[in-house]
Design a protein around this motif. Structure first.
Motif, short mmCIF file in Angstrom:
data_model
loop_
_atom_site.label_atom_id
_atom_site.label_comp_id
_atom_site.label_asym_id
_atom_site.label_seq_id
_atom_site.Cartn_x
_atom_site.Cartn_y
_atom_site.Cartn_z
N LYS D 26 -0.47 6.49 -2.93
CA LYS D 26 0.23 7.74 -3.17
C LYS D 26 0.70 8.37 -1.85
O LYS D 26 1.84 8.79 -1.73
N MET D 29 3.49 6.44 -0.11
CA MET D 29 4.77 6.74 -0.78
C MET D 29 5.32 8.08 -0.29
O MET D 29 6.50 8.18 0.08
N ALA D 32 6.45 7.82 3.39
CA ALA D 32 7.77 7.17 3.53
C ALA D 32 8.88 8.18 3.32
O ALA D 32 9.87 8.21 4.05
N VAL D 62 7.60 1.14 7.34
CA VAL D 62 6.28 0.51 7.23
C VAL D 62 5.50 1.10 6.05
O VAL D 62 4.86 0.37 5.28
N GLU D 64 6.68 2.35 3.37
CA GLU D 64 7.25 1.89 2.11
C GLU D 64 6.79 0.46 1.78
O GLU D 64 6.40 0.19 0.64
N ALA D 65 6.86 -0.42 2.74
CA ALA D 65 6.36 -1.78 2.49
C ALA D 65 4.89 -1.72 2.08
O ALA D 65 4.44 -2.43 1.19
N TYR D 67 3.08 0.77 0.58
CA TYR D 67 2.76 1.26 -0.77
C TYR D 67 3.21 0.27 -1.83
O TYR D 67 2.57 0.13 -2.87
N ARG D 68 4.30 -0.44 -1.56
CA ARG D 68 4.79 -1.42 -2.54
C ARG D 68 3.85 -2.63 -2.64
O ARG D 68 3.51 -3.07 -3.74
N VAL D 69 3.42 -3.14 -1.50
CA VAL D 69 2.46 -4.26 -1.51
C VAL D 69 1.14 -3.82 -2.15
O VAL D 69 0.56 -4.53 -2.98
N THR D 71 0.59 -1.60 -4.31
CA THR D 71 0.71 -1.28 -5.74
C THR D 71 0.58 -2.52 -6.60
O THR D 71 0.11 -2.45 -7.73
N ARG D 72 1.02 -3.65 -6.07
CA ARG D 72 0.99 -4.89 -6.87
C ARG D 72 -0.45 -5.35 -7.04
O ARG D 72 -1.15 -5.55 -6.05
#
Lengths: 136, 136, 136, 136
Positions: D26, D29, D32, D62, D64-65, D67-69, D71-72
């Motif tokens: 969170k 995100m 970012a 950085v 953004e990458a 939180y996306r990684v 999250t998966r």
């Protein structure tokens, strides 16, 4: 942390704060995250979710570009902002329709998020159009 | 590495390879990188480049969403693809016009890249429209 | 369009152009695109590709952050650049290993791209370390 | 919308929900978004903010990458997740230090956000290390 405060304290926003646009920024940011997560969760489901993975990833990419463009307040890019908000509405409508076809918690949440994001972008778009008319 | 080959060997592309779309993908990817670099270079210039920083960052974000959406060939998202390509043309036209006002190597390159990218997206958009007509 | 030229003409690069870093930028940009495409193609395959979808999307995100950070030459961020290059090597190694397990054209291409990208980042990292030693 | 709920309802999370990691997702995100906005606001300031624009944009990419990684949750990528969280801490520390040098509302907010994000990533990293030890 408040996205509203972040925008209202921008040196070039000041008295010109657009609450609707701030709401659209916040929800596009959340929608980018929710769609990214839903795509991943869809790939873990047993049934064929390939169309839903695609619409979620597409919507995530569009929402992210949208919130980033809509956050920048330095200089002027209002015409592009309108085009981008309209594109975001389109992406969210398509993703909502696809997720609404699947009965699982992540797709239900994603459909709800996409609907909210589309509504907020629609409202923000109207306030931007009103501002243009007020200029004349 | 070839972006064309990447797309042509996709399991759902096969005989349906669209050379114009592949070219638009490639140039939108390059344009995202060039605009990102130009924004950074602009911030190093002595004169006031804030409007140019903004249009470059906006264009970079839109180009990136565009090439990522246009690369996905699984499932169908042709309507969104059209909207996204049109948005990319808009972003590139605005960024080209702004960069063309500045006489330095990075802005000249960025303006050129934006013009090429807009042209490729326009051509890709036409082939997609033709395919739709051919379907009927 | 040349990524090398884009970097070499940056106002703060000039004589300090690092060819290895430019090569790493270019390949990280391509690797982000190839991994994004491979994730989509994997979701279209009949067998269970969920692990591969994940490693491809993760690698795409990391490569993109890497090439964007490594492209910026204004100001100084060399320490972060080293950390980011090392992270990119890690992501590429994991994605190469996963894609190498699958016998289809997109995974073979993606594995090859990840290997190249990791090698270029390793070389760039060495030149950066050498520059630090040369400073003392 | 709740990022915590988004993760806890993921089909492969279930009983294995890591509250610290959800908090890091969170805040990465938000970080970012805040860094992206701060970079734009910095370009509108009268003084020379080029170093701050750069550290903000780097940190945004950085985060953004990250939180996306993070999250998966489909498949396993715990080793990369650790590397990415450590990289995010590094980027946030650098950006916090730079923003702390500037006395304006957006840099103060950005410094605070970076500090929080770094702390959350540190806590998440510890819980991941604990889980590894608990496996043995």
């Amino acid at each position: 942390m408040s996205i509203q405060k972040m925008i209202s304290e921008h040196p070039q926003v000041g008295g010109d704060f657009n609450e609707s646009l701030a709401q659209a920024v916040k929800h596009a940011m959340y929608c980018a995250a929710i769609c990214n997560s839903c795509a991943d969760a869809c790939s873990a489901e047993e049934m064929d979710m390939r169309q839903c993975i695609r619409t979620c990833l597409d919507c995530s990419d569009v929402c992210e570009a949208t919130y980033r463009v809509a956050t920048r307040r330095t200089g002027e890019n209002r015409q592009l902002l309108r085009t981008v908000l309209a594109t975001c509405i389109h992406a969210c409508e398509i993703c909502e329709a696809e997720c609404a076809r699947h009965d699982n918690p992540h797709c239900r949440r994603c459909a709800r998020m996409c609907r909210e994001c589309a509504e907020d972008c629609r409202t923000a778009l109207e306030t931007l159009n009103d501002e243009v008319h007020a200029d004349h």
